[in-house]
Design a protein around this motif. Structure first.
Motif, PDB file in Angstrom:
ATOM      1  N   TYR A 107     -24.282  39.026  -1.251  1.00  0.00           N
ATOM      2  CA  TYR A 107     -24.773  38.042  -2.218  1.00  0.00           C
ATOM      3  C   TYR A 107     -25.626  38.665  -3.324  1.00  0.00           C
ATOM      4  O   TYR A 107     -25.945  37.986  -4.296  1.00  0.00           O
ATOM      5  N   ASP A 139     -27.172  33.487  -4.917  1.00  0.00           N
ATOM      6  CA  ASP A 139     -26.678  32.641  -3.828  1.00  0.00           C
ATOM      7  C   ASP A 139     -25.164  32.465  -3.887  1.00  0.00           C
ATOM      8  O   ASP A 139     -24.617  31.590  -3.244  1.00  0.00           O
ATOM      9  N   GLU A 140     -24.490  33.332  -4.662  1.00  0.00           N
ATOM     10  CA  GLU A 140     -23.029  33.282  -4.762  1.00  0.00           C
ATOM     11  C   GLU A 140     -22.432  34.494  -4.066  1.00  0.00           C
ATOM     12  O   GLU A 140     -22.827  35.631  -4.340  1.00  0.00           O
ATOM     13  N   SER A 151     -20.601  20.865 -10.902  1.00  0.00           N
ATOM     14  CA  SER A 151     -21.716  21.615 -11.484  1.00  0.00           C
ATOM     15  C   SER A 151     -21.259  23.024 -11.874  1.00  0.00           C
ATOM     16  O   SER A 151     -20.145  23.444 -11.561  1.00  0.00           O
ATOM     17  N   GLN A 152     -22.145  23.760 -12.517  1.00  0.00           N
ATOM     18  CA  GLN A 152     -21.829  25.144 -12.887  1.00  0.00           C
ATOM     19  C   GLN A 152     -21.619  26.002 -11.648  1.00  0.00           C
ATOM     20  O   GLN A 152     -20.759  26.882 -11.626  1.00  0.00           O
ATOM     21  N   ARG A 153     -22.405  25.759 -10.618  1.00  0.00           N
ATOM     22  CA  ARG A 153     -22.234  26.512  -9.363  1.00  0.00           C
ATOM     23  C   ARG A 153     -20.856  26.229  -8.767  1.00  0.00           C
ATOM     24  O   ARG A 153     -20.184  27.131  -8.284  1.00  0.00           O
ATOM     25  N   ASP A 154     -20.449  24.961  -8.816  1.00  0.00           N
ATOM     26  CA  ASP A 154     -19.117  24.607  -8.320  1.00  0.00           C
ATOM     27  C   ASP A 154     -18.034  25.318  -9.123  1.00  0.00           C
ATOM     28  O   ASP A 154     -17.048  25.782  -8.566  1.00  0.00           O
ATOM     29  N   ARG A 171     -18.255  28.194 -10.585  1.00  0.00           N
ATOM     30  CA  ARG A 171     -18.200  29.601 -10.167  1.00  0.00           C
ATOM     31  C   ARG A 171     -17.448  29.736  -8.844  1.00  0.00           C
ATOM     32  O   ARG A 171     -16.682  30.685  -8.665  1.00  0.00           O
ATOM     33  N   LYS A 172     -17.642  28.792  -7.922  1.00  0.00           N
ATOM     34  CA  LYS A 172     -16.897  28.824  -6.656  1.00  0.00           C
ATOM     35  C   LYS A 172     -15.411  28.651  -6.898  1.00  0.00           C
ATOM     36  O   LYS A 172     -14.594  29.313  -6.283  1.00  0.00           O
TER      37      LYS A 172
END
Length: 190
Positions: free
Chosen positions: A58, A62-63, A180-183, A185-186
């Motif tokens: 990581y 947190d990615e 979201s932006q995190r989503d 990236r996933k």
């Protein structure tokens, strides 16, 4: 106070690094040790190894870095191949690759559960959640473009509540499923 063995190990690694650099300017002892470290990090379930594996996979965020995960799996394969047999380490047989696959499968499919499994399950759940919400957001996009109903006058509000409440709940549900932006990236990692 630093333990004596730590000083001796550091000195030995420095000497080996110096010898390696004298013949190859790109030599790095950590690169040579990485296959062994990968095996240890994947097979050791101690808190210290867990922390090191998490930091490796990581970084500071947190990615999960899929490229780092791939490097760790390749390191495990390299270590296992080189230690299985002479013919496997020279590439003359596929025995080392099979052994590495078995070791990786043993870690991933262990009945007892381990840290690697929990990390991968957490990532899979987050990615599945992001994928489902992204698909729902795409499918419900036309509903978001519908005009809002006007607010009824105060005396009629209780009578209109059976009609407006489901619409308000649907609107809130649409807002909750936004990606979201995190989503994003996933989803890019897929």
């Amino acid at each position: 106070a630093i333990p004596d063995y730590f000083v001796y190990m550091s000195r030995a690694f420095s000497t080996l690094e110096g010898i390696g650099l004298s013949s190859d300017s790109n030599y790095a002892i950590l690169k040579e040790c990485f296959p062994y470290l990968a095996k240890r990090l994947l097979s050791d379930d101690s808190p210290r190894a867990r922390g090191a594996l998490r930091t490796l996979l990581y970084g500071g965020g947190d990615e999960l870095s899929l490229s780092r995960l791939s490097e760790v799996a390749s390191g495990l394969e390299s270590y296992t191949t080189s230690t299985t047999s002479v013919s496997a380490s020279t590439g003359a047989s596929d025995e080392g690759r099979k052994a590495a696959t078995e070791q990786l499968a043993a870690v991933l499919l262990s009945e007892d559960g381990n840290y690697v499994q929990s990390l991968l399950l957490k990532e899979a759940a987050g990615t599945l959640d992001a994928t489902v919400r992204e698909r729902l957001a795409t499918a419900t996009a036309p509903l978001r473009r519908l005009p809002r109903l006007p607010t009824p006058p105060a005396p009629l509000a209780p009578l209109a509540r059976p009609l407006t409440l489901p619409l308000e709940l649907a609107s809130a549900a649409l807002e909750l499923q936004a990606v979201s932006q995190r989503d994003e990236r996933k989803l890019e990692n897929l």
